[in-house]
Write an enzyme that holds these catalytic residues in place. Structure first.
Site, PDB file in Angstrom:
ATOM      1  N   TYR A  26       0.885  -1.172   0.000  1.00 13.24           N
ATOM      2  CA  TYR A  26       0.000   0.000   0.000  1.00 13.24           C
ATOM      3  C   TYR A  26       0.918   1.216   0.000  1.00 13.24           C
ATOM      4  O   TYR A  26       1.030   1.895   1.009  1.00 13.24           O
ATOM      5  CB  TYR A  26      -0.885  -0.017   1.252  1.00 13.24           C
TER       6      TYR A  26
ATOM      7  N   GLN B  54      -6.380   6.628   9.043  1.00 15.04           N
ATOM      8  CA  GLN B  54      -6.252   6.428   7.603  1.00 15.04           C
ATOM      9  C   GLN B  54      -6.599   4.987   7.284  1.00 15.04           C
ATOM     10  O   GLN B  54      -6.230   4.077   8.024  1.00 15.04           O
ATOM     11  CB  GLN B  54      -4.808   6.712   7.122  1.00 15.04           C
ATOM     12  N   GLU B  55      -7.278   4.791   6.144  1.00 13.71           N
ATOM     13  CA  GLU B  55      -7.779   3.455   5.812  1.00 13.71           C
ATOM     14  C   GLU B  55      -6.690   2.396   5.702  1.00 13.71           C
ATOM     15  O   GLU B  55      -6.942   1.214   5.912  1.00 13.71           O
ATOM     16  CB  GLU B  55      -8.549   3.511   4.503  1.00 13.71           C
ATOM     17  N   SER B  56      -5.473   2.815   5.368  1.00 13.58           N
ATOM     18  CA  SER B  56      -4.382   1.854   5.184  1.00 13.58           C
ATOM     19  C   SER B  56      -4.057   1.090   6.451  1.00 13.58           C
ATOM     20  O   SER B  56      -3.348   0.083   6.415  1.00 13.58           O
ATOM     21  CB  SER B  56      -3.141   2.611   4.722  1.00 13.58           C
TER      22      SER B  56
END
Lengths: 311, 266
Positions: A26, B54-56
């Site tokens: 990511y 944060q989505e991560s």
């Protein structure tokens, strides 16, 4: 038994044309060395997946290795839309990739379900959106809306995913494949454990004893792993916490190159086909941009306090 | 109250509009750019106990430079929690713990539906956009959703080409049909000309305030639906000196916010 091998050996032995491949990362720890090797070996008709794809997936699509993409998102971040992704979907260059679209909640949950060995998983997103009006190669099996048997409300079910092979880049692993990460995980743990085989690319190979000093960091155990490849700088131009920073200069270079089909091809010729492996890639990087630029990417050390597992 | 004399740019005002929607103690899920700047303004002014994720996989990061993505390296050292997408999007967001979600959209309509998938036909797109990413679950599952958009007839729409992220879908009662709570959903659209708030009953965005330098006529002209105007419509309060100090000295000393000027946020 050691599973240590080169990336060329790992990709040639364990990634086959037509395979369904999970590729983790990511921006943090994308397995770029493996991605370049897949392109170099001209794999074909792959189905690829990850939540939040970036330049690496754009490159795979532009290079023509991808047939299908179970996706949630693809962009070049600060550099805008994925050029190869757009050319593929808008103009069919090099061919039109088939997309099955989910979200950054549902797709990680589908990989989690795959890892847990359960057939599907209920999720609370996508309802009311047009994502439920489109489907591609999953057809009717993209999702099911049922009545929740416990309270009668609408419940959305999405299928478990079990990729043929999962590829992740981690900070350290032992030679049997116990793989340890720290920092932003994305969907690496569930994606790798959902996969039938796992290729572990790592910044460094450490002893089993080192792994045992901090076993809570292990996200994939050795028995799930078929190959371990030591690839320092293997996530570049992405980053690896504690090793090196994200390379915005190179990200910009890729964006400018991928603006055109010719520029993209020249980029591949220079950085993928023009080098044999990640070592040559790193050498080329240093020759082209200077050691100072390379050194500048390297992380400062700011160690965590050691923890003790003793009793 | 001190008189505000400071010059400011539109993106700073927009970021402040976002910040003012955040309450002390809120859990805010942020993307990069405006959302992160807004949440930080709130944190350093009226909402010191607001926390960001944060989505991560990150919760309560302590970055030393502005994050350029939700997976940025600077989010790692100093965070209170780092895990995975399933942790943040599943455990925290789907679990019902996120108060505010902050989204931007290439195309946004009067019911707050957002399109980040495709302009034109889905199969043969005129322009292919990135896709949902985390936007769809954030839009559906955060208790309150703030939307940032450019104010013109291309970005604002009577009905989006593709609902990537549902707002109030077709209007009142639509969310309930899908089993979604009616009291959640879009709260405001913050544009470079105005703040438009969603009517509690009609679920349609109406004009709440116009930014200094923008007129009601201009805003109505550039809004593709029959824009209702609040009885107490007023000028958007400009950034306070304190808000500007926080943006310029703490959050964004490199002035990365200037990139939004090139993107039309003027």
């Amino acid at each position: 038994m050691s599973k240590v091998m080169t990336m060329r050996e790992a990709i040639s032995q364990f990634v086959h044309d037509g395979d369904f491949v999970f590729i983790g990362g990511y921006i943090c720890r994308p397995p770029f060395a493996a991605i370049h090797e897949i392109i170099r070996q001209k794999k074909r008709n792959l189905t690829i997946t990850r939540s939040n794809a970036a330049d690496d997936f754009d490159m795979l699509i532009g290079a023509g290795v991808v047939k299908r993409f179970i996706s949630t998102f693809l962009s070049l971040g600060v550099y805008g839309l994925g050029r190869c992704f757009r050319r593929s979907l808008e103009k069919g260059i090099p061919h039109k990739v088939e997309l099955e679209e989910y979200t950054n909640l549902s797709l990680p949950m589908m990989l989690m379900a795959g890892a847990l060995g359960i057939p599907f998983v209920p999720v609370k997103d996508m309802l009311g959106s047009d994502l439920l009006k489109i489907s591609s190669f999953f057809g009717e099996k993209k999702y099911k809306v049922i009545e929740n048997p416990f309270d009668g409300t609408p419940a959305l079910l999405v299928p478990a995913l079990n990729p043929d092979v999962g590829i992740i880049h981690v900070q350290q692993a032992d030679e049997n494949g116990n793989a340890q990460v720290w920092g932003i995980e994305g969907d690496c743990k569930w994606g790798a454990n959902a996969s039938k085989k796992v290729i572990v690319s790592c910044e460094r190979i450490v002893s089993r004893e080192i792994i045992g000093k901090d076993p809570s960091r292990t996200i994939v155990p050795d028995f799930r792993v078929v190959a371990v490849v030591q690839e320092p700088f293997g996530a570049h131009p992405g980053y690896a916490p504690g090793f090196y920073d994200v390379d915005l200069m190179f990200g910009s270079l890729y964006q400018r190159a991928s603006n055109t089909v010719e520029g993209f091809q020249e980029f591949l010729d220079e950085w993928v086909f023009g080098v044999q492996d990640r070592t040559e890639y790193t050498q080329r990087y240093i020759e082209k941009f200077g050691y100072a630029q390379f050194k500048n990417l390297m992380a400062e050390f700011d160690y965590s306090y050691p923890v003790s597992y003793s009793y | 109250m001190t008189e505000i004399t400071s010059e400011y740019i539109k993106p700073e005002l927009m970021a402040c509009c976002g910040a003012r929607e955040i309450k002390d103690g809120d859990i805010v899920i942020v993307g990069t750019g405006f959302p992160a700047v807004s949440a930080n303004i709130a944190k350093y002014t009226h909402a010191p106990n607001a926390k960001m994720m944060q989505e991560s996989g990150v919760y309560d990061a302590n970055p030393r430079r502005p994050a350029l993505s939700v997976g940025d390296p600077c989010l790692n050292p100093g965070a209170a929690f780092i895990g995975s997408l399933v942790d943040v999007m599943g455990m925290f967001l789907q679990g019902g713990w996120v108060d505010v979600g902050f989204l931007s959209g290439s195309q946004v309509d009067k019911f707050g539906n957002i399109n980040t998938t495709v302009i034109g036909d889905y199969i043969n797109p005129k322009s292919r956009l990135p896709g949902s990413g985390g936007a769809n679950p954030i839009g559906l599952l955060a208790k309150k959703v703030l939307i940032i958009a450019l104010h013109d007839k291309r970005r604002l729409s009577d009905k989006v080409d593709f609902i990537t992220t549902p707002g109030y879908i077709d209007g009142p009662g639509s969310r309930a049909k899908w089993g979604l709570p009616e009291d959640c959903g879009p709260e405001v659209i913050i544009t470079n000309k105005a703040v438009m708030r969603f009517d509690k009953h009609t679920k349609e965005a109406y004009l709440e305030s116009y930014h200094p330098g923008n007129t009601i006529e201009e805003i109505v002209e550039n809004t593709p639906w029959d824009l209702k105007i609040a009885d107490d419509v007023h000028e958007t309060p400009p950034p306070t000196d304190e808000e500007l100090r926080v943006i310029r000295e703490i959050i964004d000393p490199m002035r990365m916010i200037n990139i939004y000027l090139d993107r039309g946020y003027i």
